[in-house]
Scaffold this motif. Structure first.
Motif, mmCIF file in Angstrom:
data_model
loop_
_atom_site.group_PDB
_atom_site.id
_atom_site.type_symbol
_atom_site.label_atom_id
_atom_site.label_comp_id
_atom_site.label_asym_id
_atom_site.label_seq_id
_atom_site.Cartn_x
_atom_site.Cartn_y
_atom_site.Cartn_z
ATOM 1 N N GLN A 37 0.839 -1.203 0.000
ATOM 2 C CA GLN A 37 0.000 0.000 0.000
ATOM 3 C C GLN A 37 0.869 1.246 0.000
ATOM 4 O OE1 GLN A 37 -3.625 -0.388 2.096
ATOM 5 N NE2 GLN A 37 -3.857 1.794 2.510
ATOM 6 N N ALA A 38 0.459 2.247 -0.835
ATOM 7 C CA ALA A 38 1.378 3.365 -1.087
ATOM 8 C C ALA A 38 0.694 4.694 -1.323
ATOM 9 C CB ALA A 38 2.260 3.020 -2.300
ATOM 10 N N GLN A 39 -0.461 4.946 -0.666
ATOM 11 C CA GLN A 39 -1.057 6.268 -0.877
ATOM 12 C C GLN A 39 -0.251 7.368 -0.199
ATOM 13 O OE1 GLN A 39 -2.219 4.102 1.346
ATOM 14 N NE2 GLN A 39 -3.869 4.917 2.591
ATOM 15 N N ALA A 43 5.770 7.388 3.495
ATOM 16 C CA ALA A 43 5.622 6.252 4.401
ATOM 17 C C ALA A 43 5.842 4.935 3.674
ATOM 18 C CB ALA A 43 4.228 6.279 5.037
ATOM 19 N N ALA A 44 5.325 4.844 2.450
ATOM 20 C CA ALA A 44 5.453 3.601 1.689
ATOM 21 C C ALA A 44 6.910 3.311 1.334
ATOM 22 C CB ALA A 44 4.607 3.680 0.423
ATOM 23 N N LYS A 45 7.683 4.345 1.066
ATOM 24 C CA LYS A 45 9.106 4.133 0.782
ATOM 25 C C LYS A 45 9.808 3.515 1.986
ATOM 26 C CE LYS A 45 9.974 8.366 -0.590
ATOM 27 N NZ LYS A 45 10.779 9.530 -1.057
ATOM 28 N N TRP A 46 9.507 4.009 3.182
ATOM 29 C CA TRP A 46 10.120 3.455 4.382
ATOM 30 C C TRP A 46 9.605 2.036 4.643
ATOM 31 C CZ3 TRP A 46 13.829 2.596 7.334
ATOM 32 C CH2 TRP A 46 13.724 2.267 8.688
ATOM 33 N N ALA A 47 8.330 1.775 4.324
ATOM 34 C CA ALA A 47 7.778 0.436 4.496
ATOM 35 C C ALA A 47 8.543 -0.575 3.655
ATOM 36 C CB ALA A 47 6.295 0.421 4.119
ATOM 37 N N VAL A 48 8.884 -0.201 2.433
ATOM 38 C CA VAL A 48 9.680 -1.081 1.582
ATOM 39 C C VAL A 48 11.128 -1.095 2.049
ATOM 40 C CG1 VAL A 48 10.568 -1.448 -0.764
ATOM 41 C CG2 VAL A 48 8.176 -0.794 -0.419
ATOM 42 N N GLY A 49 11.681 0.079 2.333
ATOM 43 C CA GLY A 49 13.092 0.208 2.664
ATOM 44 C C GLY A 49 13.522 -0.596 3.865
ATOM 45 N N GLN A 50 12.711 -0.613 4.930
ATOM 46 C CA GLN A 50 13.157 -1.333 6.125
ATOM 47 C C GLN A 50 12.972 -2.845 6.006
ATOM 48 O OE1 GLN A 50 11.202 -0.825 9.930
ATOM 49 N NE2 GLN A 50 9.324 -0.113 8.961
ATOM 50 N N ARG A 51 12.378 -3.287 4.891
ATOM 51 C CA ARG A 51 12.262 -4.718 4.620
ATOM 52 C C ARG A 51 13.383 -5.212 3.695
ATOM 53 N NH1 ARG A 51 6.967 -3.109 5.760
ATOM 54 N NH2 ARG A 51 5.590 -4.748 6.599
ATOM 55 N N LEU A 52 14.295 -4.323 3.306
ATOM 56 C CA LEU A 52 15.419 -4.680 2.451
ATOM 57 C C LEU A 52 16.701 -4.772 3.276
ATOM 58 C CD1 LEU A 52 14.676 -2.329 -0.578
ATOM 59 C CD2 LEU A 52 14.150 -4.765 -0.390
ATOM 60 N N GLU A 68 11.064 0.555 -12.055
ATOM 61 C CA GLU A 68 11.416 -0.745 -11.477
ATOM 62 C C GLU A 68 10.259 -1.246 -10.623
ATOM 63 O OE1 GLU A 68 15.123 -0.479 -9.394
ATOM 64 O OE2 GLU A 68 16.052 0.709 -10.981
ATOM 65 N N ILE A 69 9.563 -0.315 -9.979
ATOM 66 C CA ILE A 69 8.293 -0.597 -9.323
ATOM 67 C C ILE A 69 7.297 0.432 -9.820
ATOM 68 C CG2 ILE A 69 9.212 -1.728 -7.256
ATOM 69 C CD1 ILE A 69 8.979 0.903 -5.771
ATOM 70 N N ILE A 70 6.028 0.062 -9.802
ATOM 71 C CA ILE A 70 4.969 0.919 -10.317
ATOM 72 C C ILE A 70 4.051 1.326 -9.174
ATOM 73 C CG2 ILE A 70 3.076 1.126 -11.983
ATOM 74 C CD1 ILE A 70 5.767 0.650 -13.309
ATOM 75 N N ARG A 71 3.617 2.584 -9.172
ATOM 76 C CA ARG A 71 2.640 3.049 -8.194
ATOM 77 C C ARG A 71 1.344 3.351 -8.931
ATOM 78 N NH1 ARG A 71 1.088 8.236 -6.110
ATOM 79 N NH2 ARG A 71 0.447 8.168 -3.912
ATOM 80 N N THR A 72 0.267 2.690 -8.524
ATOM 81 C CA THR A 72 -1.000 2.873 -9.222
ATOM 82 C C THR A 72 -2.154 2.399 -8.353
ATOM 83 O OG1 THR A 72 -2.112 2.482 -11.352
ATOM 84 C CG2 THR A 72 -1.023 0.587 -10.326
ATOM 85 N N HIS A 73 -3.380 2.757 -8.750
ATOM 86 C CA HIS A 73 -4.565 2.215 -8.084
ATOM 87 C C HIS A 73 -4.739 0.774 -8.545
ATOM 88 C CE1 HIS A 73 -5.668 6.379 -7.083
ATOM 89 N NE2 HIS A 73 -6.458 5.841 -6.180
ATOM 90 N N THR A 78 -7.066 2.053 -3.476
ATOM 91 C CA THR A 78 -6.038 2.988 -3.055
ATOM 92 C C THR A 78 -4.786 2.692 -3.862
ATOM 93 O OG1 THR A 78 -4.943 3.968 -1.128
ATOM 94 C CG2 THR A 78 -5.100 1.567 -1.185
ATOM 95 N N TRP A 79 -3.760 3.526 -3.688
ATOM 96 C CA TRP A 79 -2.511 3.308 -4.407
ATOM 97 C C TRP A 79 -1.732 2.148 -3.784
ATOM 98 C CZ3 TRP A 79 -3.937 8.574 -4.125
ATOM 99 C CH2 TRP A 79 -3.971 9.256 -5.358
ATOM 100 N N HIS A 80 -1.030 1.419 -4.635
ATOM 101 C CA HIS A 80 -0.110 0.381 -4.200
ATOM 102 C C HIS A 80 1.141 0.417 -5.078
ATOM 103 C CE1 HIS A 80 -3.606 -1.383 -2.148
ATOM 104 N NE2 HIS A 80 -2.757 -2.132 -1.475
ATOM 105 N N PHE A 81 2.253 -0.033 -4.511
ATOM 106 C CA PHE A 81 3.415 -0.389 -5.324
ATOM 107 C C PHE A 81 3.186 -1.799 -5.842
ATOM 108 C CE2 PHE A 81 6.208 2.377 -2.389
ATOM 109 C CZ PHE A 81 6.142 3.462 -3.258
ATOM 110 N N VAL A 82 3.587 -2.039 -7.089
ATOM 111 C CA VAL A 82 3.464 -3.370 -7.668
ATOM 112 C C VAL A 82 4.614 -3.580 -8.635
ATOM 113 C CG1 VAL A 82 1.973 -2.587 -9.560
ATOM 114 C CG2 VAL A 82 1.831 -4.954 -8.783
#
Length: 356
Positions: A37-39, A43-52, A68-73, A78-82
């Motif tokens: 989830q990335a609306q 916050a979404a960048k940190w959600a991904v970042g701390q899992r790497l 490399e990743i897409i942000r879209t509904h 809501t928005w998500h990275f995919v």
């Protein structure tokens, strides 16, 4: 060993790669999660970042700018990275349900299928040849053609174009996201039948978010219970089932490992650790009173799989100020682990972080 509710949250930390990061690339993590989830972009960048294993905020910006990743509904809505190769088949699967949720507001705003279709055609025209335009650049161009584009209507029109596989978010222009044509930036991928898509999305979800219930998958994906059950039934032989108090939870098979003590995480708003489940009571077993629904989706301090507080950040000129509100008293080991979590966040942002 008998499984407890607390064990479930500890295992979710591992499955989501919060306790055991294994991936180096943002796309590998996003692909594993199915979608993130990335609306709230920061916050979404940190959600991904701390899992790497290692990541910086600049690297996440680069991953998005280079598709490399897409942000879209794509779900709920809501928005998500995919991951790029997952965009089309997930969207084809989930878009019909999302559109149904948009019908009421579209009717209130006078957005019928004719207007949406005209908007699609204009977007294909003005974004042709790899143009990158923000919503504030797109809105007047649609308005010139007689399409209403106040704040609510332009948001819905763009969301419809995303759900129909026409556009997705591109690089940011200042603080605003641009929009681009999907077919000009995202390579084509092999289509999947609905049964194949249901099975694959279910496998991704329960592998990355498990242990979880069927209702959790339905909530996360936005699919019906019937559709979600069909997906789960198709992959049960690839998952492990555990039962606690008569309730079935499904997850990737494998030996359960104990999480090290004093594991503290500063979670982002709308982090998958909470937003990925219909109910969030298992993460609040130690609290005397459950958090309000929206507070439970905010910036949280999680210690050994349990919510123990909240935090907020204030960005200053040369540093970031972090304020913590502890709902449970800190142990000495927790204080050390919290300092490590703050240092992790500092390394990610590239700015000094001061605990207020």
């Amino acid at each position: 060993m008998k499984m407890t509710h607390h064990d479930i949250t500890l295992q979710r930390l591992r499955q989501q790669h919060l306790a055991t990061p294994e991936f180096k690339k943002p796309v590998d993590l996003v692909r594993w999660m199915g979608a993130v989830q990335a609306q709230d972009y920061s916050a979404a960048k940190w959600a991904v970042g701390q899992r790497l294993k290692t990541a910086t905020e600049a690297r996440l910006d680069e991953a998005l700018d280079k598709w490399e990743i897409i942000r879209t509904h794509i779900m709920r809505p809501t928005w998500h990275f995919v991951a790029p190769e997952d965009l089309r088949w997930i969207q084809q699967l989930t878009a019909p349900r999302v559109k149904k949720l948009m019908v009421y507001n579209d009717n209130q705003w006078g957005l019928d299928t004719r207007i949406i279709h005209r908007s699609h055609k204009l977007l294909e025209k003005i974004l042709r040849d790899k143009q990158q335009l923000t919503r504030y650049q797109i809105a007047p161009l649609l308005k010139e053609e007689g399409i209403p584009t106040d704040e609510y209507r332009i948001g819905s029109l763009l969301a419809h174009a995303e759900l129909d596989g026409i556009i997705c978010s591109g690089p940011r222009h200042g603080k605003q996201f641009s929009y681009v044509l999907i077919d000009e930036h995202v390579p084509p991928a092999k289509p999947r039948s609905k049964p194949e898509a249901l099975a694959e999305l279910a496998l991704r979800y329960f592998s990355s978010h498990g242990p979880a219930q069927l209702q959790d998958f339905a909530w996360w994906s936005g699919l019906t219970i019937t559709e979600s059950k069909a997906g789960l039934d198709a992959v049960k032989d690839q998952l492990a089932e555990m039962t606690i108090e008569g309730i079935s939870y499904w997850t990737a098979p494998g030996k359960r490992r104990q999480t090290a003590t004093a594991e503290v995480k500063l979670l982002s708003a709308f982090d998958e650790f909470n937003v990925g489940y219909k109910k969030r009571d298992l993460q609040q077993l130690l609290l005397k009173k459950e958090l309000a629904p929206m507070e439970s989706l905010g910036y949280l301090i999680v210690t050994n799989g349990q919510i123990t507080g909240t935090w907020k950040r204030t960005i200053k000129t040369k540093h970031i100020e972090v304020t913590c509100k502890h709902l449970l008293p800190l142990k000495k080991s927790d204080t050390t682990a919290l300092s490590a979590a703050i240092e992790h966040y500092s390394l990610f942002t590239g700015m000094p972080v001061q605990l207020k």
